[in-house]
Design a protein around this motif. Structure first.
Motif, mmCIF file in Angstrom:
data_model
loop_
_atom_site.group_PDB
_atom_site.id
_atom_site.type_symbol
_atom_site.label_atom_id
_atom_site.label_comp_id
_atom_site.label_asym_id
_atom_site.label_seq_id
_atom_site.Cartn_x
_atom_site.Cartn_y
_atom_site.Cartn_z
ATOM 1 N N UNK A 152 10.337 2.894 -26.613
ATOM 2 C CA UNK A 152 9.445 1.860 -25.870
ATOM 3 C C UNK A 152 10.057 0.808 -24.887
ATOM 4 N N UNK A 153 11.392 0.890 -24.966
ATOM 5 C CA UNK A 153 12.012 -0.030 -24.179
ATOM 6 C C UNK A 153 12.713 0.800 -22.684
ATOM 7 N N UNK A 154 12.109 1.963 -22.616
ATOM 8 C CA UNK A 154 12.430 2.434 -21.370
ATOM 9 C C UNK A 154 11.163 2.160 -20.309
ATOM 10 N N UNK A 155 11.753 1.662 -19.243
ATOM 11 C CA UNK A 155 10.758 0.985 -18.549
ATOM 12 C C UNK A 155 9.993 1.783 -17.344
ATOM 13 N N UNK A 156 8.811 1.594 -16.805
ATOM 14 C CA UNK A 156 8.300 2.298 -15.817
ATOM 15 C C UNK A 156 8.031 1.272 -14.814
ATOM 16 N N UNK A 157 8.653 1.451 -13.741
ATOM 17 C CA UNK A 157 8.432 0.676 -12.289
ATOM 18 C C UNK A 157 7.427 1.452 -11.590
ATOM 19 N N UNK A 158 6.619 0.667 -11.236
ATOM 20 C CA UNK A 158 5.210 1.245 -10.263
ATOM 21 C C UNK A 158 5.586 0.682 -8.897
ATOM 22 N N UNK A 159 5.615 1.554 -8.004
ATOM 23 C CA UNK A 159 6.082 1.228 -6.381
ATOM 24 C C UNK A 159 4.591 1.297 -5.837
ATOM 25 N N UNK A 160 4.198 0.429 -4.686
ATOM 26 C CA UNK A 160 3.212 0.672 -4.017
ATOM 27 C C UNK A 160 3.527 0.488 -2.434
ATOM 28 N N UNK A 161 3.252 1.474 -1.761
ATOM 29 C CA UNK A 161 3.626 1.565 -0.417
ATOM 30 C C UNK A 161 2.408 1.184 0.317
ATOM 31 N N UNK A 162 1.401 0.733 -0.283
ATOM 32 C CA UNK A 162 0.091 0.372 0.324
ATOM 33 C C UNK A 162 0.043 -0.740 1.393
ATOM 34 N N UNK A 163 0.993 -1.428 1.363
ATOM 35 C CA UNK A 163 1.244 -2.658 2.215
ATOM 36 C C UNK A 163 1.123 -2.279 3.729
ATOM 37 N N UNK A 164 1.915 -1.008 4.069
ATOM 38 C CA UNK A 164 2.061 -0.372 5.391
ATOM 39 C C UNK A 164 0.718 0.114 5.800
ATOM 40 N N UNK A 165 -0.161 0.787 4.777
ATOM 41 C CA UNK A 165 -1.009 1.479 4.899
ATOM 42 C C UNK A 165 -2.544 1.088 5.012
ATOM 43 N N UNK A 166 -2.510 0.105 4.084
ATOM 44 C CA UNK A 166 -3.934 -0.361 3.831
ATOM 45 C C UNK A 166 -3.740 -2.115 3.961
ATOM 46 N N UNK A 167 -2.626 -2.722 4.096
ATOM 47 C CA UNK A 167 -2.559 -4.041 4.181
ATOM 48 C C UNK A 167 -2.167 -4.801 2.971
ATOM 49 N N UNK A 168 -1.591 -6.086 3.047
ATOM 50 C CA UNK A 168 -1.089 -6.784 1.969
ATOM 51 C C UNK A 168 -1.816 -6.943 1.048
ATOM 52 N N UNK A 169 -3.286 -7.359 1.185
ATOM 53 C CA UNK A 169 -4.014 -7.590 0.118
ATOM 54 C C UNK A 169 -4.445 -6.531 -0.756
ATOM 55 N N UNK A 170 -4.491 -5.132 -0.105
ATOM 56 C CA UNK A 170 -4.578 -4.054 -0.955
ATOM 57 C C UNK A 170 -3.545 -3.694 -1.590
ATOM 58 N N UNK A 171 -2.310 -4.091 -1.164
ATOM 59 C CA UNK A 171 -1.289 -3.717 -2.113
ATOM 60 C C UNK A 171 -1.104 -4.567 -3.277
ATOM 61 N N UNK A 172 -1.456 -5.771 -3.138
ATOM 62 C CA UNK A 172 -1.629 -6.810 -4.404
ATOM 63 C C UNK A 172 -2.581 -6.110 -5.370
ATOM 64 N N UNK A 173 -3.877 -5.927 -4.959
ATOM 65 C CA UNK A 173 -4.884 -5.179 -5.716
ATOM 66 C C UNK A 173 -4.390 -4.259 -6.445
#
Length: 293
Positions: A152-173
């Motif tokens: 359970x301490x093995x961590x999952x890092x979720x990366x989004x590249x949406x900032x460059x594609x859909x914009x900053x607000x979409x990346x935050x969402x």
């Protein structure tokens, strides 16, 4: 029974949750990992771009697969005891492939795995022309990753590249939906302004990684300032790679120009230093220990 790996992962989770701007240098092979560990860094990042560039001599365009990443992880785990964050690109397929990726890399010695929401084949986060999958598809991948881990301490890092594609607000969402899906750490790639950097930890309530690419899109910002802003991890994925390339160009350029290369510590690592870093004294001791009478 508590194992060494489970203790290491629990300790790394505590470091992440402290949000103190932990510097995370990239390693592209076991030697680069040993150098970073010898300098006192507290964790390492196995960089997909670095493995691709240094092993294949090719750009970061999705040319490596799970088997290569797992092999490098195993070698680096054998070389250092530090927590290892492994760049697993898109997870090498759909949610079922992600499940297999997490299981494979956890067994190989990873302590955290980074997954991104790009379409396959992926591109370096600071290249043009990226595409992203739907938010719902990435949420499914995160669910698969969380379910696949044994520790359970093995961590999952979720990366989004949406900032460059859909914009900053979409990346935050997207980032907030990734947190809801169970991601332990968020990574919003290729943000381009100091204002965006300053706002991230106010907009996403989870530990965050920021990627400082030397020559890339994100403004270089000091570790102290990033710690003040609440970032957990400050990634320099390819600092070692870029400096290694420059070092090779300098040394080999001098050899080409002068026809000889002396043991000059301003140009090359000394022979004795190289042997120290690869732990030759230990193997000399083992050789004596196991020698036939």
């Amino acid at each position: 029974m508590t194992t060494t790996s489970s203790r290491r992962r629990a300790a790394f989770r505590e470091l992440v949750n402290a949000r103190r701007g932990l510097l995370l240098p990239g390693a592209f092979n076991a030697m680069s990992a040993r150098v970073a560990a010898d300098l006192g860094f507290e964790a390492l990042y196995i960089t997909g771009a670095g493995v691709t560039n240094m092993s294949l001599g090719m750009p970061d365009l999705g040319f490596i697969g799970l088997a290569e990443v797992a092999e490098h992880t195993t070698r680096i785990r054998d070389a250092v005891d530090l927590p290892l964050v492994v760049d697993a690109d898109t997870g090498f397929g759909n949610a079922l492939n992600v499940r297999h990726t997490i299981r494979t890399l956890e067994r190989a010695g990873a302590d955290a795995v980074q997954l991104e929401d790009q379409v396959m084949p992926k591109k370096c986060g600071h290249f043009a022309g990226k595409g992203v999958i739907s938010t719902n598809e990435m949420v499914g991948k995160i669910h698969a990753a969380v379910d696949a881990r044994e520790d359970e301490n093995f961590q999952i890092i979720a990366r989004t590249d949406a900032c460059a594609v859909e914009g900053f607000d979409a990346a935050i969402e997207r980032a907030n939906k990734f947190v809801e899906a169970g991601a332990d750490i968020l990574f919003i790639e290729a943000i381009e302004t100091q204002e965006q950097i300053a706002s991230l930890n106010k907009l996403v309530n989870a530990p965050q990684l920021i990627n400082i690419v030397i020559g890339g899109k994100t403004p270089v910002t000091g570790r102290d300032e990033l710690q003040r802003l609440g970032f957990s991890l400050v990634l320099y994925a390819n600092a070692a790679l870029q400096s290694a390339v420059r070092g090779m160009q300098t040394a080999l350029g001098a050899l080409k120009e002068h026809g000889r290369l002396d043991e000059d510590p301003t140009i090359v690592a000394l022979f004795a230093e190289r042997q120290r870093l690869v732990n030759k004294p230990l193997f000399d001791e083992l050789d004596r220990k196991y020698a036939a009478e």
